[in-house]
Design a protein around this motif. Structure first.
Motif, PDB file in Angstrom:
ATOM      1  N   MET A   1     -43.365  43.607  -9.985  1.00 51.64           N
ATOM      2  CA  MET A   1     -42.929  43.067 -11.128  1.00 51.64           C
ATOM      3  C   MET A   1     -42.884  43.859 -12.375  1.00 51.64           C
ATOM      4  SD  MET A   1     -45.827  40.781 -13.778  1.00 51.64           S
ATOM      5  CE  MET A   1     -45.865  39.248 -12.663  1.00 51.64           C
ATOM      6  N   LYS A   3     -42.896  44.514 -16.322  1.00 46.34           N
ATOM      7  CA  LYS A   3     -43.427  43.706 -17.721  1.00 46.34           C
ATOM      8  C   LYS A   3     -42.513  44.337 -18.841  1.00 46.34           C
ATOM      9  CE  LYS A   3     -48.108  42.950 -16.266  1.00 46.34           C
ATOM     10  NZ  LYS A   3     -49.588  43.349 -16.574  1.00 46.34           N
ATOM     11  N   ASN A  22     -33.507  36.730 -17.256  1.00 50.49           N
ATOM     12  CA  ASN A  22     -33.670  35.768 -16.328  1.00 50.49           C
ATOM     13  C   ASN A  22     -32.447  35.671 -15.263  1.00 50.49           C
ATOM     14  OD1 ASN A  22     -35.952  34.516 -17.220  1.00 50.49           O
ATOM     15  ND2 ASN A  22     -34.982  33.198 -18.645  1.00 50.49           N
ATOM     16  N   GLY A  25     -32.964  39.001 -13.161  1.00 54.35           N
ATOM     17  CA  GLY A  25     -34.135  38.950 -12.107  1.00 54.35           C
ATOM     18  C   GLY A  25     -33.773  38.016 -11.225  1.00 54.35           C
ATOM     19  N   GLU A  26     -33.171  36.883 -11.302  1.00 56.87           N
ATOM     20  CA  GLU A  26     -32.650  36.048 -10.097  1.00 56.87           C
ATOM     21  C   GLU A  26     -31.628  36.913  -9.232  1.00 56.87           C
ATOM     22  OE1 GLU A  26     -31.209  32.561 -12.171  1.00 56.87           O
ATOM     23  OE2 GLU A  26     -33.224  31.695 -12.684  1.00 56.87           O
ATOM     24  N   LYS A  29     -33.534  39.572  -7.275  1.00 54.55           N
ATOM     25  CA  LYS A  29     -34.903  39.149  -6.908  1.00 54.55           C
ATOM     26  C   LYS A  29     -35.933  39.894  -7.326  1.00 54.55           C
ATOM     27  CE  LYS A  29     -32.711  36.640  -2.666  1.00 54.55           C
ATOM     28  NZ  LYS A  29     -31.558  36.982  -3.380  1.00 54.55           N
ATOM     29  N   GLU A  31     -39.165  40.087 -10.126  1.00 57.65           N
ATOM     30  CA  GLU A  31     -39.879  39.232 -10.889  1.00 57.65           C
ATOM     31  C   GLU A  31     -40.244  39.917 -12.106  1.00 57.65           C
ATOM     32  OE1 GLU A  31     -44.368  36.999 -11.414  1.00 57.65           O
ATOM     33  OE2 GLU A  31     -43.925  38.255  -9.674  1.00 57.65           O
ATOM     34  N   GLU A  33     -41.605  39.649 -16.342  1.00 55.24           N
ATOM     35  CA  GLU A  33     -42.584  39.165 -17.092  1.00 55.24           C
ATOM     36  C   GLU A  33     -42.152  39.525 -18.649  1.00 55.24           C
ATOM     37  OE1 GLU A  33     -46.930  38.887 -16.251  1.00 55.24           O
ATOM     38  OE2 GLU A  33     -47.157  39.805 -18.202  1.00 55.24           O
TER      39      GLU A  33
END
Length: 234
Positions: A1, A3, A22, A25-26, A29, A31, A33
């Motif tokens: 992840m 941050k 977003n 990240g997609e 792959k 994550e 935050e």
């Protein structure tokens, strides 16, 4: 992840960065935050050194990005800072506060994606060892290499770094628990010394940074051995 903090007073620009994050990240792959702030003042209030990267607008009405970055750097020497601006000359000044890069408005996803690739590579690297301490002024993340020595004065512990001095309530024993396995050694009951900053030993004093710290008789043999072992390991 990963941050991320996004500090931008223009809501449309902030939403665009969120959509880019977003999308990135997609596609990768990963994550991500995200925490949003509408001004530099918001992020520095009760700042916690928990982010991998901060996207920071330079021009904001209450507290601009450059001033906010300087305040963040006092507490967090490792977070990646990326400035957002529409004026190149402002972005260049960002290197004064250790900014990694800058993004020019209007934002384009292709350029943003390339900068995120660099950020992710940095986040994946083994980071330098650091400690996090709490004081009445907030939390600080200090890279071990920047910590010169620790001193106890009464019920206060002073962390002397290459940039500043941070005072916290506590005992030297608490500092020892964090640092003894990271190349630190006590030269007496008041000082815990970072051996990488030792410049020499003269009589009963160790030269560390710009200071001379006394070596107690009880600690001298062990301290000298620790210095010898450290030098031998280099």
């Amino acid at each position: 992840m990963i941050k991320v903090a996004v500090v931008e007073d223009d809501q449309k620009c902030r939403e665009q960065i969120l959509s880019f994050l977003n999308k990135y990240g997609e596609s990768k792959k990963i994550e991500i935050e995200v925490t949003e702030y509408a001004d530099g003042k918001e992020i520095i209030e009760n700042y916690l050194p928990c982010y991998h990267v901060i996207f920071l607008d330079i021009e904001m009405p209450v507290l601009d990005g450059m001033k906010a970055a300087r305040m963040i750097r006092q507490k967090d020497a490792q977070v990646v800072i990326v400035f957002i601006t529409n004026v190149v000359r402002y972005a260049v000044k960002g290197y004064e506060v250790g900014a990694l890069d800058f993004i020019l408005k209007p934002l384009k996803y292709e350029a943003f994606s390339l900068k995120m690739n660099r950020i992710v590579r940095m986040a994946d690297r083994p980071s330098e060892k650091s400690i996090v301490i709490s004081s009445r002024n907030g939390m600080y993340r200090i890279p071990v290499s920047q910590l010169i020595y620790v001193e106890v004065v009464g019920h206060q512990v002073l962390y002397h770094t290459t940039e500043q001095e941070i005072s916290v309530s506590g005992s030297l024993k608490e500092a020892e628990a964090l640092l003894l396995e990271n190349g630190f050694e006590k030269c007496n009951s008041c000082y815990l010394v970072n051996l990488r900053h030792v410049k020499g030993i003269r009589d009963n004093y160790v030269l560390v940074g710009k200071e001379q710290l006394q070596i107690s008789r009880a600690r001298k043999k062990g301290f000298m051995q620790a210095v010898t072992d450290y030098i031998g390991s280099l």
